[in-house]
Design an enzyme around this catalytic site. Structure first.
Site, short mmCIF file in Angstrom:
data_model
loop_
_atom_site.label_atom_id
_atom_site.label_comp_id
_atom_site.label_asym_id
_atom_site.label_seq_id
_atom_site.Cartn_x
_atom_site.Cartn_y
_atom_site.Cartn_z
N LEU A 174 0.82 -1.21 0.00
CA LEU A 174 0.00 0.00 0.00
C LEU A 174 0.86 1.26 0.00
CD1 LEU A 174 -2.75 1.48 0.32
CD2 LEU A 174 -2.50 1.16 2.79
N GLU A 194 3.38 4.26 -0.42
CA GLU A 194 4.14 4.81 -1.53
C GLU A 194 4.93 6.03 -1.05
OE1 GLU A 194 0.71 3.76 -4.89
OE2 GLU A 194 1.47 5.82 -4.70
N GLN A 243 16.76 4.34 30.97
CA GLN A 243 17.13 5.21 32.09
C GLN A 243 17.41 4.40 33.36
OE1 GLN A 243 17.50 8.25 31.18
NE2 GLN A 243 18.01 9.28 33.09
N GLU A 250 1.23 1.30 9.89
CA GLU A 250 -0.22 1.07 9.99
C GLU A 250 -0.94 2.31 10.55
OE1 GLU A 250 -1.64 -2.78 11.09
OE2 GLU A 250 0.24 -3.73 10.56
#
Length: 395
Positions: free
Chosen positions: A135, A137, A348, A375
């Site tokens: 999907l 690009e 930390q 996503e």
């Protein structure tokens, strides 16, 4: 065939009693087989072949594929429990079979024709075929509306041209689930279709494996389409306008899964922090006895607990159909941001040790950064949530 329902929603294909040993098997596999080999995965930037075989033998390439197609048929409430276990180790492990079960596989499960399902789903579920979701690009990431890859009808074929980037599993994929624009968006729809393109199709070219900040062993690459011809039967669902719906539905489900993965990773960072705080000393005293260290551990624990509760509730509401859009975005936003905070606190707590390569929290710190990007970025999730709230108030 309709799914059996109760007053609490759909009846899962796998009962809670049957799911329990599956979950325990995955937990044991992660902790006794994969964790001892995390450094090997990082150093070789690959999942060992024997581990991949074990994953396939356990049915993990198809845990979310319906049983009629050879999968385990787990629903999303069960999926997130697995994801929280898989997040406890190198995220590359889950990435190897994540697209088969998630964003790529679910396109076929929910939108494919009977012929497309019978051709591909059993092989996807077994791991014989690795499916890749193409999907993103260079100019269209979290918002598919900006898609530029085109598909033009030519007789009984479609011709695909365009460029995809950051495509997970592209170097090892057998099948690409490709989103392409068949026309400009208009009043009848966004004009985005989705096609099934075997990796050996002429004109399809996979670029070199990307070099990334983290998640060694999870491979991504550019994919170019130059005059790639596929038959009309490759159009998912036989519907030119199914692409945008398929993308949105698969991404929404995937966001709940990613949220659960983030919780699992945060839990690992917390456990590493607690173990280090209890054993490392400063001035002859365990650092975990210092109140400021305890405060960091408390913030980590609170984050993990809140994320776990949100993921489970979101998955439940998704399965019942109560909320399939805003909840997934809220869960992904909260849990991935939380995992970043917990990982930062873990470094930390470890002090200078946490900045050293080959220390688990250093790897986790790099690995979790991607969770807030793919996503749908955190910013996109905020737009989805805020926009939905305003639209609901205006109705």
């Amino acid at each position: 065939m309709s799914t059996p329902e109760t007053e609490h929603g759909p009846v899962p294909a796998v009962s809670p009693e049957d799911f329990k040993p599956i979950l325990e098997l995955v937990r044991d596999f992660v902790r006794t087989t994969v964790i001892p080999r995390e450094q090997e995965i990082a150093d070789t930037d690959a999942i060992p072949d024997d581990v991949r075989k074990q994953v396939a033998d356990m049915g993990l390439f198809g845990y979310a594929i319906p049983q009629e197609w050879g999968g385990l048929g787990l629903d999303l409430t069960q999926d997130v429990e697995l994801a929280m276990e898989l997040g406890y180790t190198s995220l590359a492990l889950r990435s190897m079979f994540g697209t088969n079960n998630g964003i790529a596989g679910q396109v076929l499960v929910n939108f494919g024709t009977d012929e497309q399902k019978s051709t591909w789903l059993e092989r996807i579920a077994s791991g014989d075929v690795v499916a890749s979701f193409a999907l993103t690009e260079p100019g269209a990431g979290s918002n598919p509306a900006g898609l530029r890859t085109t598909a033009v009808r030519d007789g009984d074929e479609w011709v695909i041209d365009g460029q995809k980037c950051f495509i997970t599993n592209a170097p090892i994929a057998d099948l690409f689930v490709v989103f392409a624009r068949t026309r400009p968006a208009d009043e009848s729809g966004p004009g985005i279709a989705v096609f099934l393109v075997p990796a050996d199709t002429p004109g399809l070219d996979v670029g070199v494996k990307d070099r990334k900040m983290g998640q060694e062993g999870a491979w991504t690459a550019d994919v170019a389409f130059s005059g790639v011809r596929v038959p009309t039967s490759a159009l998912v669902g036989g519907d030119e306008d199914a692409g945008y719906r398929a993308a949105m539905a698969s991404l929404a489900r995937g966001r709940v899964h990613i949220a659960a993965l983030a919780v699992g990773t945060a839990r690992r960072a917390l456990d590493e922090s607690v173990a280090y705080a209890a054993s490392a000393t400063q001035g002859g005293q365990a650092i975990g006895e210092f109140q400021l260290v305890q405060a960091m551990l408390a913030d980590q624990q609170t984050g993990v607990m809140s994320g776990r509760a949100l993921v489970r509730e979101t998955a439940r509401r998704y399965v019942t159909g109560e909320d399939t859009r805003m909840g997934p975005s809220a869960a992904k936003l909260h849990c991935t941001e939380m995992a970043g905070t917990v990982a930062d606190l873990a470094v930390q707590v470890h002090g200078g040790t946490g900045y050293m390569r080959d220390v688990p929290v250093e790897r986790i710190y790099r690995d979790v950064r991607l969770l807030r990007l793919y996503e749908g970025t955190s910013e996109i999730q905020r737009l989805i949530i805020g926009g939905r709230l305003v639209r609901e108030a205006q109705r």
